[in-house]
Motif scaffolding. Structure first.
Motif, PDB file in Angstrom:
ATOM      1  N   PRO A   1       0.830  -1.203   0.000  1.00 42.42           N
ATOM      2  CA  PRO A   1       0.000   0.000   0.000  1.00 42.42           C
ATOM      3  C   PRO A   1       0.866   1.255   0.000  1.00 42.42           C
ATOM      4  CG  PRO A   1      -0.801  -1.594   1.607  1.00 42.42           C
ATOM      5  CD  PRO A   1       0.509  -2.111   1.109  1.00 42.42           C
ATOM      6  N   GLU A   2       0.365   2.312  -0.611  1.00 45.81           N
ATOM      7  CA  GLU A   2       1.144   3.549  -0.755  1.00 45.81           C
ATOM      8  C   GLU A   2       1.530   4.136   0.597  1.00 45.81           C
ATOM      9  OE1 GLU A   2       2.375   5.023  -3.402  1.00 45.81           O
ATOM     10  OE2 GLU A   2       1.640   3.473  -4.748  1.00 45.81           O
ATOM     11  N   GLN A   3       0.601   4.130   1.560  1.00 42.47           N
ATOM     12  CA  GLN A   3       0.859   4.758   2.842  1.00 42.47           C
ATOM     13  C   GLN A   3       0.763   3.730   3.972  1.00 42.47           C
ATOM     14  OE1 GLN A   3       1.839   7.900   3.273  1.00 42.47           O
ATOM     15  NE2 GLN A   3       1.737   8.289   1.072  1.00 42.47           N
ATOM     16  N   LEU A   4       1.900   3.425   4.586  1.00 45.42           N
ATOM     17  CA  LEU A   4       1.910   2.570   5.777  1.00 45.42           C
ATOM     18  C   LEU A   4       2.692   3.282   6.887  1.00 45.42           C
ATOM     19  CD1 LEU A   4       2.474  -1.067   4.420  1.00 45.42           C
ATOM     20  CD2 LEU A   4       0.447  -0.138   5.509  1.00 45.42           C
ATOM     21  N   THR A   5       2.396   4.530   7.082  1.00 45.71           N
ATOM     22  CA  THR A   5       3.142   5.317   8.063  1.00 45.71           C
ATOM     23  C   THR A   5       2.556   5.200   9.466  1.00 45.71           C
ATOM     24  OG1 THR A   5       1.821   7.249   7.448  1.00 45.71           O
ATOM     25  CG2 THR A   5       3.957   6.982   6.357  1.00 45.71           C
ATOM     26  N   GLY A   6       1.301   4.788   9.577  1.00 42.11           N
ATOM     27  CA  GLY A   6       0.675   4.640  10.887  1.00 42.11           C
ATOM     28  C   GLY A   6       0.640   3.192  11.321  1.00 42.11           C
ATOM     29  N   ASP A   7      -0.397   2.821  12.069  1.00 44.01           N
ATOM     30  CA  ASP A   7      -0.568   1.439  12.492  1.00 44.01           C
ATOM     31  C   ASP A   7      -1.100   0.612  11.318  1.00 44.01           C
ATOM     32  OD1 ASP A   7       0.136   2.442  14.929  1.00 44.01           O
ATOM     33  OD2 ASP A   7      -1.863   2.304  15.821  1.00 44.01           O
ATOM     34  N   TYR A   8      -0.686  -0.622  11.244  1.00 48.93           N
ATOM     35  CA  TYR A   8      -1.167  -1.519  10.187  1.00 48.93           C
ATOM     36  C   TYR A   8      -0.969  -2.957  10.642  1.00 48.93           C
ATOM     37  CZ  TYR A   8       3.822  -1.938   8.974  1.00 48.93           C
ATOM     38  OH  TYR A   8       5.181  -2.157   9.021  1.00 48.93           O
ATOM     39  N   SER A   9      -1.577  -3.887   9.899  1.00 47.15           N
ATOM     40  CA  SER A   9      -1.469  -5.306  10.227  1.00 47.15           C
ATOM     41  C   SER A   9      -1.012  -6.102   9.012  1.00 47.15           C
ATOM     42  CB  SER A   9      -2.821  -5.858  10.712  1.00 47.15           C
ATOM     43  OG  SER A   9      -3.211  -5.259  11.926  1.00 47.15           O
ATOM     44  N   PHE A  10      -0.288  -7.179   9.277  1.00 47.00           N
ATOM     45  CA  PHE A  10       0.083  -8.112   8.216  1.00 47.00           C
ATOM     46  C   PHE A  10      -0.028  -9.533   8.757  1.00 47.00           C
ATOM     47  CE2 PHE A  10       4.086  -7.134  10.372  1.00 47.00           C
ATOM     48  CZ  PHE A  10       4.771  -8.352  10.420  1.00 47.00           C
TER      49      PHE A  10
END
Length: 317
Positions: free
Chosen positions: A19-28
């Motif tokens: 994804p273009e923006q992963l600067t905050g919280d995210y999950s994988f």
């Protein structure tokens, strides 16, 4: 994406784009070994679940196909089938090399032809992800040993319910030397990978967390190369994902985490098929640059159609 310029290839082993923006919280998500001796439908169930959960991306710890082919045709057929299933999810999917995927010269050549590079890295937000090939020098199995593995794999594919019987016969067909060899875990990384890892770590010294994705759990090998890798990581918080042994294990020591993934389709290596030996995947959430983990047991995930109404409990007036 961070790639070693020494690779002269347009092929890539991953599917999709981050994804273009992963600067905050995210999950994988991280999936375990699909093979060897895959139970049909389990890995597919994991992919369907992930399509619904929509992680930012998926890591795979290797052994995606049964492999160990002596000719390229069957290897390409296996990859064609597997790659189509992964691509159909539409999810960014980042695999590493397993011994089944890369277990001899033929398999290594097929990987190179189809997927190009066998190690790479990427940065997502404040975290660094490095994928390593622990089969840099494939640990080739004797032809007779491979023949036994192929026979049992076919038996289990035709009759999954008889898996334990076939595995018992498999063990009885091996010599004591072969059984001892199966208990040994060998891994190689090689100087080119180390040079790449060193460059990437230096360039991204500012990250809050570093993830290493590899197939064999190097901490169980006694490998000098693994010790060297850990020395390179020593001044940063990091997590190493591995597979190979089909059993979920978690270790934390200071600023390092070692996670051995359970199986996502492969046969259990122990007697039990529950708990750490069950089919599962790992859900990872990054919050403020720090990971948390949840283990999702696939056998506990059911389709809604499996819950029909109980008409015997209540009656109408």
């Amino acid at each position: 994406m961070l790639e070693d310029p020494r690779f002269i290839t347009s092929k890539r082993p991953w599917f999709g784009r981050l994804p273009e923006q992963l600067t905050g919280d995210y999950s994988f998500a991280v999936v375990g070994d699909r093979c060897g001796m895959a139970t049909e439908g389990v890995f597919e169930k994991a992919l369907e679940l992930l399509k619904d959960l929509k992680p930012s991306f998926v890591l795979a710890v290797g052994d995606l196909i049964e492999g160990y082919w002596a000719s390229s045709g069957p290897a390409h057929e296996e990859w064609d089938e597997l790659d189509a299933k992964v691509q159909a999810t539409g999810l960014p999917f980042f695999p590493t090399v397993g011994n089944h995927d890369y277990g001899n010269t033929v398999m290594a050549d097929v990987w190179s032809e189809r997927k190009g590079m066998d190690y790479y890295a990427f940065r997502a937000g404040d975290a660094l992800y490095i994928t390593i090939n622990t089969e840099h020098t494939p640990d080739e199995l004797p032809e007779a040993f491979v023949d036994v593995i192929k026979t049992v794999t076919e038996q289990i594919k035709r009759d999954p319910a008889g898996a334990k019987t076939y595995l018992k016969a498999f063990g009885e067909a091996l010599t004591p030397e072969q059984l001892q060899g199966m208990s040994q875990i060998k891994m190689t990384i090689g100087e080119e990978q180390f040079a790449f890892i060193e460059d990437v770590l230096k360039e991204h010294h500012d990250v809050s967390w570093t993830f290493i994705n590899m197939h064999k759990p190097g901490w169980k090998t006694g490998s000098e190369e693994f010790c060297r890798l850990e020395q390179m990581l020593a001044d940063r918080p990091y997590t190493i994902f591995a597979g190979h042994l089909h059993e979920m294990e978690y270790t934390r020591e200071g600023n390092r985490e070692l996670i051995q993934l359970g199986r996502t389709g492969g046969l259990p290596h122990g007697e039990e098929e529950v708990g750490a030996n069950a089919n599962l995947l790992l859900w990872v959430t990054m919050r403020a640059g720090v990971p948390t983990y949840r283990v999702v047991h696939l056998d506990s995930v059911q389709d809604i159609a499996g819950y029909p109404p109980n008409t015997a409990k209540h009656t109408k007036e």
